[in-house]
Design a protein around this motif. Sequence first.
Motif, PDB file in Angstrom:
ATOM      1  N   SER A 260      -3.578   4.901  -7.228  1.00  0.00           N
ATOM      2  CA  SER A 260      -2.697   3.780  -7.562  1.00  0.00           C
ATOM      3  C   SER A 260      -2.579   2.867  -6.346  1.00  0.00           C
ATOM      4  O   SER A 260      -2.823   3.289  -5.214  1.00  0.00           O
ATOM      5  CB  SER A 260      -1.320   4.306  -7.961  1.00  0.00           C
ATOM      6  N   PRO A 261      -2.215   1.612  -6.556  1.00  0.00           N
ATOM      7  CA  PRO A 261      -2.058   0.720  -5.404  1.00  0.00           C
ATOM      8  C   PRO A 261      -0.894   1.166  -4.522  1.00  0.00           C
ATOM      9  O   PRO A 261       0.059   1.788  -4.998  1.00  0.00           O
ATOM     10  CB  PRO A 261      -1.784  -0.645  -6.031  1.00  0.00           C
ATOM     11  N   ALA A 262      -0.998   0.850  -3.250  1.00  0.00           N
ATOM     12  CA  ALA A 262       0.105   1.115  -2.321  1.00  0.00           C
ATOM     13  C   ALA A 262       1.092  -0.041  -2.449  1.00  0.00           C
ATOM     14  O   ALA A 262       0.704  -1.207  -2.360  1.00  0.00           O
ATOM     15  CB  ALA A 262      -0.413   1.218  -0.895  1.00  0.00           C
ATOM     16  N   LEU A 263       2.332   0.281  -2.691  1.00  0.00           N
ATOM     17  CA  LEU A 263       3.381  -0.731  -2.806  1.00  0.00           C
ATOM     18  C   LEU A 263       4.225  -0.663  -1.543  1.00  0.00           C
ATOM     19  O   LEU A 263       4.834   0.364  -1.251  1.00  0.00           O
ATOM     20  CB  LEU A 263       4.233  -0.480  -4.047  1.00  0.00           C
ATOM     21  N   ILE A 264       4.231  -1.749  -0.802  1.00  0.00           N
ATOM     22  CA  ILE A 264       4.900  -1.773   0.501  1.00  0.00           C
ATOM     23  C   ILE A 264       5.810  -2.989   0.577  1.00  0.00           C
ATOM     24  O   ILE A 264       5.424  -4.086   0.169  1.00  0.00           O
ATOM     25  CB  ILE A 264       3.865  -1.829   1.639  1.00  0.00           C
ATOM     26  N   LEU A 265       6.989  -2.783   1.090  1.00  0.00           N
ATOM     27  CA  LEU A 265       7.886  -3.893   1.388  1.00  0.00           C
ATOM     28  C   LEU A 265       7.715  -4.180   2.876  1.00  0.00           C
ATOM     29  O   LEU A 265       8.223  -3.461   3.729  1.00  0.00           O
ATOM     30  CB  LEU A 265       9.330  -3.523   1.052  1.00  0.00           C
ATOM     31  N   ALA A 266       6.939  -5.208   3.170  1.00  0.00           N
ATOM     32  CA  ALA A 266       6.567  -5.521   4.550  1.00  0.00           C
ATOM     33  C   ALA A 266       7.507  -6.566   5.143  1.00  0.00           C
ATOM     34  O   ALA A 266       8.021  -7.421   4.420  1.00  0.00           O
ATOM     35  CB  ALA A 266       5.136  -6.048   4.590  1.00  0.00           C
ATOM     36  N   PRO A 267       7.715  -6.505   6.441  1.00  0.00           N
ATOM     37  CA  PRO A 267       8.539  -7.533   7.080  1.00  0.00           C
ATOM     38  C   PRO A 267       7.954  -8.919   6.825  1.00  0.00           C
ATOM     39  O   PRO A 267       6.735  -9.098   6.803  1.00  0.00           O
ATOM     40  CB  PRO A 267       8.465  -7.196   8.569  1.00  0.00           C
ATOM     41  N   ARG A 268       8.810  -9.874   6.627  1.00  0.00           N
ATOM     42  CA  ARG A 268       8.372 -11.243   6.347  1.00  0.00           C
ATOM     43  C   ARG A 268       7.544 -11.805   7.494  1.00  0.00           C
ATOM     44  O   ARG A 268       6.605 -12.554   7.287  1.00  0.00           O
ATOM     45  CB  ARG A 268       9.594 -12.132   6.106  1.00  0.00           C
ATOM     46  N   ILE A 269       7.882 -11.442   8.691  1.00  0.00           N
ATOM     47  CA  ILE A 269       7.135 -11.896   9.857  1.00  0.00           C
ATOM     48  C   ILE A 269       6.517 -10.659  10.495  1.00  0.00           C
ATOM     49  O   ILE A 269       7.213  -9.844  11.095  1.00  0.00           O
ATOM     50  CB  ILE A 269       8.050 -12.639  10.847  1.00  0.00           C
ATOM     51  N   GLY A 270       5.217 -10.498  10.303  1.00  0.00           N
ATOM     52  CA  GLY A 270       4.543  -9.322  10.822  1.00  0.00           C
ATOM     53  C   GLY A 270       3.042  -9.500  10.793  1.00  0.00           C
ATOM     54  O   GLY A 270       2.531 -10.554  10.412  1.00  0.00           O
TER      55      GLY A 270
ATOM     56  N   LEU B 145      -0.770  -7.608   9.695  1.00  0.00           N
ATOM     57  CA  LEU B 145      -1.367  -6.590   8.831  1.00  0.00           C
ATOM     58  C   LEU B 145      -1.690  -5.285   9.559  1.00  0.00           C
ATOM     59  O   LEU B 145      -1.455  -4.214   9.008  1.00  0.00           O
ATOM     60  CB  LEU B 145      -2.628  -7.142   8.164  1.00  0.00           C
ATOM     61  N   PRO B 146      -2.228  -5.312  10.778  1.00  0.00           N
ATOM     62  CA  PRO B 146      -2.547  -4.044  11.440  1.00  0.00           C
ATOM     63  C   PRO B 146      -1.341  -3.123  11.615  1.00  0.00           C
ATOM     64  O   PRO B 146      -1.494  -1.909  11.691  1.00  0.00           O
ATOM     65  CB  PRO B 146      -3.099  -4.466  12.803  1.00  0.00           C
ATOM     66  N   LEU B 147      -0.154  -3.686  11.653  1.00  0.00           N
ATOM     67  CA  LEU B 147       1.035  -2.851  11.804  1.00  0.00           C
ATOM     68  C   LEU B 147       1.355  -2.065  10.537  1.00  0.00           C
ATOM     69  O   LEU B 147       2.148  -1.124  10.572  1.00  0.00           O
ATOM     70  CB  LEU B 147       2.235  -3.713  12.204  1.00  0.00           C
ATOM     71  N   LEU B 148       0.726  -2.417   9.423  1.00  0.00           N
ATOM     72  CA  LEU B 148       0.952  -1.711   8.161  1.00  0.00           C
ATOM     73  C   LEU B 148      -0.029  -0.561   7.944  1.00  0.00           C
ATOM     74  O   LEU B 148       0.166   0.257   7.057  1.00  0.00           O
ATOM     75  CB  LEU B 148       0.848  -2.688   6.987  1.00  0.00           C
ATOM     76  N   VAL B 149      -1.077  -0.500   8.749  1.00  0.00           N
ATOM     77  CA  VAL B 149      -2.116   0.516   8.560  1.00  0.00           C
ATOM     78  C   VAL B 149      -1.548   1.942   8.555  1.00  0.00           C
ATOM     79  O   VAL B 149      -1.933   2.743   7.702  1.00  0.00           O
ATOM     80  CB  VAL B 149      -3.248   0.346   9.594  1.00  0.00           C
TER      81      VAL B 149
END
Length: 79
Positions: free
Chosen positions: A30-40, A42-46
């Motif tokens: 299934s897809p990964a569902l992430i609530l990411a910081p508005r200012i960030g 992509l490598p920090l989400l790895v």
Amino acid sequence: MEALKNVWEGAIPLQIHLHESEVTTLPPPSPALILAPRIGYLPLLVPQIKPHFSGALPPGADTVWFDYRGLPLKWYTVF
């Protein structure tokens, strides 16, 4: 002042899929569902994304890259 705080502390919902050529399991993950910081960046989400897809990746696959509709995304661009 509260509006400024809401802008800086805001988040963006992301839906991240493993590319079909990388899937080694049926059914695909299934897809990964992430609530990411508005200012960030992509490598920090790895670290959040890799564990989600680890069971469906080919052996030895360790490289992460992002694209949108086939176009590579710049990692250094703030989202």
